[in-house]
Design a protein around this motif. Structure first.
Motif, short mmCIF file in Angstrom:
data_model
loop_
_atom_site.label_atom_id
_atom_site.label_comp_id
_atom_site.label_asym_id
_atom_site.label_seq_id
_atom_site.Cartn_x
_atom_site.Cartn_y
_atom_site.Cartn_z
N ILE A 1 -57.03 -16.12 26.65
CA ILE A 1 -57.79 -16.86 27.64
C ILE A 1 -57.66 -16.20 29.00
CG2 ILE A 1 -57.57 -19.04 26.40
CD1 ILE A 1 -55.46 -19.87 28.44
N SER A 2 -58.68 -16.37 29.81
CA SER A 2 -58.66 -15.84 31.18
C SER A 2 -58.30 -16.99 32.12
CB SER A 2 -60.02 -15.25 31.55
OG SER A 2 -60.36 -14.19 30.68
N ALA A 3 -57.04 -17.37 32.09
CA ALA A 3 -56.59 -18.49 32.91
C ALA A 3 -56.31 -18.01 34.33
CB ALA A 3 -55.34 -19.12 32.30
N SER A 4 -57.19 -18.39 35.26
CA SER A 4 -57.04 -17.93 36.63
C SER A 4 -55.79 -18.49 37.29
CB SER A 4 -58.28 -18.31 37.45
OG SER A 4 -58.43 -19.72 37.49
N THR A 5 -55.24 -19.54 36.72
CA THR A 5 -54.06 -20.18 37.30
C THR A 5 -52.74 -19.68 36.72
OG1 THR A 5 -54.20 -21.98 35.68
CG2 THR A 5 -55.34 -22.31 37.78
N ARG A 6 -52.78 -18.70 35.82
CA ARG A 6 -51.56 -18.29 35.12
C ARG A 6 -50.45 -17.85 36.10
NH1 ARG A 6 -53.35 -15.12 30.83
NH2 ARG A 6 -53.10 -16.92 29.47
N SER A 7 -50.83 -17.23 37.20
CA SER A 7 -49.82 -16.79 38.17
C SER A 7 -49.02 -17.95 38.74
CB SER A 7 -50.49 -16.02 39.32
OG SER A 7 -50.98 -14.77 38.89
N ASN A 8 -49.59 -19.15 38.71
CA ASN A 8 -48.89 -20.31 39.24
C ASN A 8 -47.62 -20.63 38.47
OD1 ASN A 8 -51.10 -20.48 40.91
ND2 ASN A 8 -52.03 -22.21 39.86
N TYR A 9 -47.55 -20.16 37.23
CA TYR A 9 -46.44 -20.55 36.34
C TYR A 9 -45.56 -19.36 35.97
CZ TYR A 9 -49.72 -24.39 36.12
OH TYR A 9 -50.56 -25.41 36.48
N GLU A 10 -45.74 -18.23 36.65
CA GLU A 10 -45.02 -17.02 36.25
C GLU A 10 -43.51 -17.10 36.51
OE1 GLU A 10 -47.11 -14.05 38.50
OE2 GLU A 10 -45.65 -14.09 40.13
N ASP A 11 -43.07 -18.01 37.35
CA ASP A 11 -41.64 -18.11 37.65
C ASP A 11 -40.91 -19.08 36.72
OD1 ASP A 11 -40.99 -16.47 40.17
OD2 ASP A 11 -42.85 -17.49 40.70
N ILE A 12 -41.63 -19.71 35.80
CA ILE A 12 -40.98 -20.57 34.81
C ILE A 12 -40.27 -19.69 33.78
CG2 ILE A 12 -41.36 -22.23 32.96
CD1 ILE A 12 -43.68 -23.37 34.55
N THR A 13 -38.99 -19.95 33.57
CA THR A 13 -38.22 -19.16 32.59
C THR A 13 -38.01 -19.91 31.29
OG1 THR A 13 -36.14 -19.96 33.55
CG2 THR A 13 -37.02 -17.87 34.38
N SER A 14 -38.03 -21.23 31.32
CA SER A 14 -37.87 -21.99 30.07
C SER A 14 -38.41 -23.39 30.22
CB SER A 14 -36.39 -22.05 29.66
OG SER A 14 -35.65 -22.87 30.54
N ILE A 15 -38.92 -23.92 29.09
CA ILE A 15 -39.37 -25.31 29.01
C ILE A 15 -38.78 -25.90 27.74
CG2 ILE A 15 -41.34 -26.89 28.97
CD1 ILE A 15 -43.04 -24.78 30.22
N GLU A 16 -38.10 -27.01 27.88
CA GLU A 16 -37.45 -27.63 26.73
C GLU A 16 -37.74 -29.12 26.71
OE1 GLU A 16 -33.41 -26.67 27.61
OE2 GLU A 16 -33.47 -24.75 26.55
#
Length: 530
Positions: free
Chosen positions: A135-150
């Protein structure tokens, strides 16, 4: 000249609207008026909205769509001031030491199909946002600092960052998608995009793609305030003239109009105008994938001297807007007037062009290294306000010795080699929204603008928690960007909405986004009386 332009705009629009019919025939006033929703339902509590065309209602793919916000909810929601508030997360906290957000999810939420909402849906959505390369998610950079989701359990989500992100809570307002319907699906082609199932205030009833009409009914089981208006009919409309005509004829109750059309309804019995502040700006976004700007990108900023932006605001926008000098100038952490470095000054323009090595040829067009200063800007032909802006910009530049060729297209064509497009963007919430657009590898940097200083400043501001420090950093970004821009900024637009006088509850507190997105932020409070 300004008076003549303003008069001509008003005269043309008045003639166009004169034959549009009477405002007294509002949608659904009588059986004879017909059912504008396309159903036999009682329209007394139905709102008909003349909106833009859309092909999907999906929070990952359709980030600029108003409908996403009423069908889907996020962990958080942004209030009228743009401040994050709990939504699907009943409560949350942030541990600064470990850079960890803990969200305690509501247990009373169901999807529109009746299935329970759980932490698995949150994990699924963020996995798509961060990792789905299809997908071409234009917002992907907004979440680049997330290292883990649990998810320790069904109603707890723990998100850990690798560095502090000042705007992170703003991005937690992204709509959550149902895993049970989308797991294993191709996000680009799934039928879900035209049959969305969310947790939001309204749920889809029908989508007549051929007829350009999407019908929603309020979610009676919504965990928050159930909307007052029972039914919303969204009609996809291609151009401003048609939207204005639909309001006049009673085929629509509410629409976002450009300033010239909105002006025709001011003071007219039966209609109400709402004027929102908007962070939506227009400008010529230069495509650095093309050879012309790879060679001549140093000459974009100087073009500002040849533009009478105040005239454009007064004529095209009827004074409903402001001259643009910074992509974040309407943000509380922007507003650095020291970045407003270009006046309308043709003598200064010629001086700066000469300093850059451009020389006027015998035909009056500047040339350098054997190349004329000639570039193409594509504009969607049905967007009248953009067409008017592009034509005026072209005329002003041409008179100054630069050929800006306006190319009209039905939809933007990114593969034909045009040198740019008449763009619109907005940073209506946190100025970090500019990070995805202007950093070299940003997910919304479609024109491949690149500036090492800009990269450094936007990254620093993103990872600085203190607002006063961020204000100083963003001020420096504004000055650096002004000297070496990728967009020839022209004007900010107010968000002008027009509706029938029976509509109440629209709240102009919210600063609206691109294409005046965000008007429905408090739709649950709206009422309509016919």
């Amino acid at each position: 000249m300004k008076r003549i332009l303003a008069f001509l705009f008003a005269a043309i629009l008045a003639l166009g609207l004169a034959a549009c019919g009477s405002p007294n025939n509002a949608a659904g006033n009588s059986p004879e008026s017909g059912d504008s929703s396309g159903s036999t339902a009682d329209l007394s509590n139905t709102l008909v909205f003349a909106g833009e065309g859309t092909e999907t209602i999906n929070p990952v793919l359709d980030v600029h769509g108003e409908l996403v916000t009423i069908v889907f909810d996020g962990l958080l929601v942004l209030d009228g001031n743009g401040a994050p508030q709990p939504c699907l997360a009943e409560t949350y906290d942030y541990d600064e030491a470990s850079l960890t957000y803990t969200f305690n999810l509501r247990k009373d939420v169901t999807w529109h199909d009746g299935e329970p909402f759980t932490a698995e849906d949150v994990l699924f959505t963020y996995d798509v946002l961060m990792n789905d390369e299809t997908i071409s998610a234009s917002t992907r950079s907004n979440y680049e600092d997330i290292t883990s989701i649990e998810a320790p359990d069904d109603y707890t989500v723990v998100i850990t960052l690798g560095a502090p992100v000042a705007a992170m809570e703003t991005y937690f307002a992204c709509g959550i998608m149902p895993k049970h319907l989308l797991d294993g699906e191709d996000m680009n082609t799934t039928s879900f995009n035209q049959a969305p199932v969310g947790t939001g205030k309204y749920k889809l009833e029908s989508w007549d793609i051929a007829g350009g009409m999407i019908t929603f009914v309020r979610n009676e089981d919504y965990f928050g305030k159930v909307p007052n208006i029972e039914r919303l009919v969204y009609k996809t409309v291609g151009d401003e003239t048609t939207k204005a005509t639909m309001l006049q004829s009673g085929e629509a109750d509410l629409a976002w109009l450009n300033a010239n059309y909105a002006a025709q309804f001011r003071g007219v019995e039966g209609f109400t105008n709402w004027d929102f502040t908007s962070a939506d700006y227009r400008g010529c976004a230069m495509d650095f994938r093309t050879e012309f700007w790879q060679q001549n990108g140093d000459s974009i900023g100087v073009l500002n001297y040849a533009l009478d932006k105040e005239l454009i605001v007064e004529s095209v926008l009827q004074g409903q807007g402001a001259a643009a000098y910074s992509p974040i100038q309407l943000n509380p952490l922007g507003t650095n007037t020291a970045a407003d470095i270009y006046d309308y000054d043709l003598e200064k323009f010629d001086e700066e062009m000469t300093a850059l090595g451009w020389v006027k040829g015998t035909d009056g067009v500047y040339e350098r290294n054997g190349q004329d200063f000639h570039f193409t800007i594509q504009v969607r032909e049905y967007e009248e306000e953009r067409v008017d802006i592009a034509n005026l910009v072209s005329s002003m530049l041409n008179q100054a010795g630069v050929e800006m060729e306006v190319v009209f297209v039905t939809k933007f064509d990114w593969e034909s080699g045009y040198n740019g497009f008449l763009a619109g963007y907005a940073t209506q919430f946190d100025p970090d929204m500019a990070y995805a657009q202007f950093t070299t590898n940003g997910s919304d940097n479609t024109m491949q603008y690149s500036n090492a200083e800009v990269d450094q400043l936007l990254a620093e501001a993103r990872h600085t928690p203190d607002d006063m420090e961020r204000l100083a950093i963003y001020g420096e970004f504004e000055e650096v960007y002004a000297r070496n821009p990728g967009v020839l900024l022209v004007a900010y637009l107010d968000g002008n909405y027009v509706g029938i006088s029976g509509i109440e509850g629209l709240d102009t507190t919210r600063i609206l986004g691109h294409h005046a997105l965000g008007v429905m932020w408090n739709i649950e409070e709206w009422t309509i009386t016919r």
